[in-house]
Scaffold this motif. Sequence first.
Motif, short mmCIF file in Angstrom:
data_model
loop_
_atom_site.label_atom_id
_atom_site.label_comp_id
_atom_site.label_asym_id
_atom_site.label_seq_id
_atom_site.Cartn_x
_atom_site.Cartn_y
_atom_site.Cartn_z
N ARG A 3 39.35 43.14 34.13
CA ARG A 3 38.42 42.49 35.07
C ARG A 3 37.89 43.45 36.12
O ARG A 3 36.70 43.39 36.48
CB ARG A 3 39.14 41.32 35.73
CG ARG A 3 38.30 40.52 36.73
CD ARG A 3 39.00 39.23 37.11
NE ARG A 3 40.30 39.47 37.72
CZ ARG A 3 40.49 39.66 39.04
NH1 ARG A 3 39.44 39.63 39.86
NH2 ARG A 3 41.69 39.87 39.53
N LEU A 4 38.74 44.35 36.63
CA LEU A 4 38.36 45.14 37.80
C LEU A 4 37.96 46.58 37.49
O LEU A 4 37.23 47.19 38.27
CB LEU A 4 39.52 45.15 38.80
CG LEU A 4 39.93 43.77 39.36
CD1 LEU A 4 41.18 43.89 40.20
CD2 LEU A 4 38.79 43.16 40.17
N TRP A 5 38.46 47.12 36.37
CA TRP A 5 38.15 48.52 36.08
C TRP A 5 36.65 48.79 35.98
O TRP A 5 36.17 49.81 36.52
CB TRP A 5 38.85 48.97 34.80
CG TRP A 5 38.71 50.44 34.54
CD1 TRP A 5 37.81 51.07 33.72
CD2 TRP A 5 39.49 51.49 35.14
NE1 TRP A 5 37.98 52.42 33.75
CE2 TRP A 5 39.01 52.70 34.61
CE3 TRP A 5 40.55 51.50 36.05
CZ2 TRP A 5 39.54 53.94 34.98
CZ3 TRP A 5 41.09 52.72 36.42
CH2 TRP A 5 40.59 53.93 35.89
N PRO A 6 35.85 47.94 35.34
CA PRO A 6 34.42 48.24 35.24
C PRO A 6 33.73 48.38 36.60
O PRO A 6 32.76 49.14 36.74
CB PRO A 6 33.85 47.04 34.47
CG PRO A 6 35.02 46.55 33.67
CD PRO A 6 36.21 46.74 34.56
N ALA A 7 34.25 47.71 37.62
CA ALA A 7 33.62 47.75 38.94
C ALA A 7 34.22 48.83 39.83
O ALA A 7 33.51 49.48 40.60
CB ALA A 7 33.74 46.39 39.62
N TRP A 8 35.54 49.03 39.74
CA TRP A 8 36.24 49.89 40.69
C TRP A 8 36.92 51.10 40.07
O TRP A 8 37.48 51.92 40.79
CB TRP A 8 37.30 49.07 41.44
CG TRP A 8 36.73 48.04 42.35
CD1 TRP A 8 35.43 47.91 42.76
CD2 TRP A 8 37.45 46.98 42.99
NE1 TRP A 8 35.29 46.84 43.60
CE2 TRP A 8 36.51 46.24 43.76
CE3 TRP A 8 38.78 46.58 42.99
CZ2 TRP A 8 36.87 45.14 44.52
CZ3 TRP A 8 39.15 45.47 43.74
CH2 TRP A 8 38.21 44.77 44.50
N GLN A 64 47.62 52.18 38.02
CA GLN A 64 46.20 51.91 38.19
C GLN A 64 45.94 50.41 38.28
O GLN A 64 45.24 49.93 39.18
CB GLN A 64 45.40 52.51 37.04
CG GLN A 64 45.45 54.02 36.96
CD GLN A 64 44.94 54.55 35.64
OE1 GLN A 64 44.51 53.79 34.77
NE2 GLN A 64 44.97 55.87 35.48
N GLY A 65 46.55 49.68 37.35
CA GLY A 65 46.38 48.23 37.35
C GLY A 65 46.94 47.58 38.60
O GLY A 65 46.34 46.66 39.17
N ASN A 66 48.08 48.08 39.06
CA ASN A 66 48.69 47.49 40.25
C ASN A 66 47.86 47.75 41.49
O ASN A 66 47.68 46.86 42.34
CB ASN A 66 50.10 48.05 40.45
CG ASN A 66 50.93 47.23 41.42
OD1 ASN A 66 51.12 46.03 41.22
ND2 ASN A 66 51.41 47.86 42.48
#
Length: 212
Positions: A3-8, A64-66
């Motif tokens: 969910r967040l990797w593409p943005a951040w 990274q995920g955390n």
Amino acid sequence: MQRLWPAWGFDIDGSRRLDLAEFFGNDRPVVLEIGFGMGEATARMAAADPATNILAVDVHTPGQGNLLNLADRLGLTNVRVGNGDAIILLREMLAPGSLGGLRVYFPDPWPKKRHHKRRLIQPEFLTLAATRLAPGAVLHCATDWEPYAEQMLDVLTAHPDFENTRADGGFAPRPAFRPLTRFEGQGLEKGHVVNDVLFRRVPREEQAADRA
């Protein structure tokens, strides 16, 4: 991550130069943090200082995920996460003078003598880092491995692009802005001594004056 990797998040592949103002959506100072573990300290520093952007780099996917999850939960907009080799990032993806600071907290000490050449804080790394740090920017290192701390202090003291922020030329007390990390706490419980070194990027004109 999905969910967040593409943005951040971004991969360090050397294929482009990052426009940091565009990447963060503002022109605030950017501090590069190399190696952030599970990201708890990074998130706390980002929350305490929203006027500073943090470019956090590591190769540990769970970390990274955390960190992304912490940033999302805390509503942080000043954190971006990079996956890959920080050397490639510095050399190929960041513009000269684009960083307002550099943090290297508890890097691998490579304690065996034959592995010392693998330590990150070496003259060659400092020369590269200096080209990406703005004049006056601070390089902040911390370690709980005393022989590595001594090496950090020695190589930084000898490097012409940096000067110690301590007038006595020694280690600095842990600054209030650097939280006590879980890893650090474990080291302290084992009797390890934690040392911080903070060196300032010397402007070119100061270097010329010193040589004169």
